[in-house]
Design a protein around this motif. Sequence first.
Motif, PDB file in Angstrom:
ATOM      1  N   GLU A  39      -0.522   3.765  -2.561  1.00 15.11           N
ATOM      2  CA  GLU A  39      -1.682   4.512  -2.066  1.00 15.11           C
ATOM      3  C   GLU A  39      -1.236   5.577  -1.065  1.00 15.11           C
ATOM      4  O   GLU A  39      -1.814   6.667  -1.014  1.00 15.11           O
ATOM      5  CB  GLU A  39      -2.679   3.555  -1.413  1.00 15.11           C
ATOM      6  N   ALA A  40      -0.201   5.234  -0.288  1.00 17.23           N
ATOM      7  CA  ALA A  40       0.309   6.218   0.676  1.00 17.23           C
ATOM      8  C   ALA A  40       0.876   7.436  -0.056  1.00 17.23           C
ATOM      9  O   ALA A  40       0.695   8.572   0.388  1.00 17.23           O
ATOM     10  CB  ALA A  40       1.362   5.585   1.572  1.00 17.23           C
ATOM     11  N   TYR A  41       1.556   7.203  -1.172  1.00 21.07           N
ATOM     12  CA  TYR A  41       2.061   8.338  -1.960  1.00 21.07           C
ATOM     13  C   TYR A  41       0.892   9.195  -2.456  1.00 21.07           C
ATOM     14  O   TYR A  41       0.918  10.427  -2.346  1.00 21.07           O
ATOM     15  CB  TYR A  41       2.884   7.842  -3.156  1.00 21.07           C
ATOM     16  N   VAL A  42      -0.126   8.520  -2.994  1.00 22.76           N
ATOM     17  CA  VAL A  42      -1.278   9.273  -3.499  1.00 22.76           C
ATOM     18  C   VAL A  42      -1.925  10.063  -2.372  1.00 22.76           C
ATOM     19  O   VAL A  42      -2.311  11.226  -2.542  1.00 22.76           O
ATOM     20  CB  VAL A  42      -2.303   8.315  -4.161  1.00 22.76           C
ATOM     21  N   HIS A  99       0.815  -1.230   0.000  1.00 22.97           N
ATOM     22  CA  HIS A  99       0.000   0.000   0.000  1.00 22.97           C
ATOM     23  C   HIS A  99       0.848   1.278   0.000  1.00 22.97           C
ATOM     24  O   HIS A  99       0.351   2.352   0.329  1.00 22.97           O
ATOM     25  CB  HIS A  99      -0.968   0.038   1.193  1.00 22.97           C
TER      26      HIS A  99
END
Lengths: 259, 323
Positions: free
Chosen positions: A130-133, A127
């Motif tokens: 997703e953490a970057y996003v 994930h």
Amino acid sequence: MLDRLGRSARRGAGEFLYSLGFFLSVVKESVLLVRRRQVGFRVLVMQILFTGVEALRISAVVAIAIGAAINLIGSSLLAEFGQSRLMYTMLIIVITRELGPLLTAFIVIARSGTAIATELGGMVVAHEMEAYVSVGVNPISYLAAPRFLGVVISMLVLDVYFNLFGLLGSFAVVQLIKPIAFEEYFRNLAAVLRPGDLGMGLLKALVFGVIVSVVSLYRGFSVERSSTEVPVAGIRAVGSSFMLVILADVVLTTIQYVG
Amino acid sequence: MWARAVGEPPILEFRSVGARRGDFDILRDITFDLSEGRASFFMGAAGSGKSALLKTAAGLRPADSGEVLYRGRSLAHLSRKEEAQFRRKSAFVFQDGALWANQSLFDNLALPVRVHEPGSSPAEVERIVRRVVDLVGYEEDLKTRPSDLSSGERRLIALARALVLDPELLFMDEPFANLDEAASERVVGIVAALKERGRSLVVVTTRSDLVGRFADFIAVLGSGGLMAFGSYDEAVEWNGDAVRALTGRLKPRAAASEAAWGMAGAWADAFAEDGAVLESEKAGKGANVKRDADGGRAVLGDIINALPEEDDEAGRGGEEERT
């Protein structure tokens, strides 16, 4: 049967369009990365270090061995036909135009292609993407673009490096068989070297670099949920990269000779 | 099915949202509004779609049907600038931390600052990072990589990363899971402080005791559908069996708040500072807290004071508007 074929064709077309969009997106973000010197610049430096600098040793070993082998084979074979003077032409064609970019691409696929695909795949599963996003970082901009540029730049540099060491390896063999002066050896090479040979070698390195980086990135980003997908992504990155690089090589060589 | 707290501006709206994984519906026709400055807790059995809903709400996975609106704007149609603003003002705490393994803890915490405050000097970035690390109570070296941390420490750093820019909207996926007692109490205190500051919280949890303490709204999910939503009483009225099955017998809000503050007060002993003042008191806002829980006030004041100054004003402003 027809229904299944149709579905398969539709899926294939969809994947092709998606990968085309992915490629364009990577190119666009790479241009923006260079222009804006965004946060991903450090990732670019690290990628050049890993793909380019750390591959120098293996690249030199392979290049010297190939250069030596071509000289050994060529000198005995060409002598049988009384064409020993073609040795330098053969060295330029085989090393600079054909094997230099191709073997450099194989080295980059084996080292960096698998690493990029599995690293990114692992990040998807953990994930991290997703953490970057979630913090406002576009993974294409921060992760893909620097890797793309890093691999392409490294390919170009490694290709030139491979050519130099390939020709040096050949020179080493010449010293064993029929010693000549260093200046004379390189003067003979320079006499048969045409800008087109260098240009084609660099063009191939550029195209192969684009192929290896985009395929590896695409495979890495294609991982969805399971950790078992990660090694599969690595394997597919290698397989697809090899196939596309060889296809591109055939196409470019055909264009050069037929065109 | 539709639910909304009347008279409060929604910060997030779900409009007939559906999501699929392969041939399977993981979210089905979900519609509700989340009010600004409120804590909304989502509960449900494993596989009920809680995490998928949270990620859809945070714009981390697109809705396959329907739309999610942030302050009236569809997440699917935000411009690049609008999306950057949404990311600047929201944060997500992942169930497994989702720290970036190839970066040091410091870089994990600093990246959001570098992205959204590109003009910050290295010293400023370090100051912000240190403040949020103090806030979550992490005392180890920040040069280490996430792989060197225990599961609980990773969760704390993940929470710190989410708080580093003091978001107005915080999504939390099981924030209290896999934490030891001390860390769990720290997180409970932080959630209380965020609620006190008027931050909008969207939390997925299976901890019914914490739902009782903090939830303004409860949502119950089952098989990807919304089975109940609203305040505790509204949710029970909607589907009492589903709510009671997950929450047991929750205490009413006031008593639950008292319990939360009491616990924070006990935890505060080691941290309490004389003169620590609640932001709500500075703003003259009552809030639904028990004012004589001195220990709780002190420690929450400590946490609140550790949060960024510049947004304090905005936070108070938001609270005043709502009161």
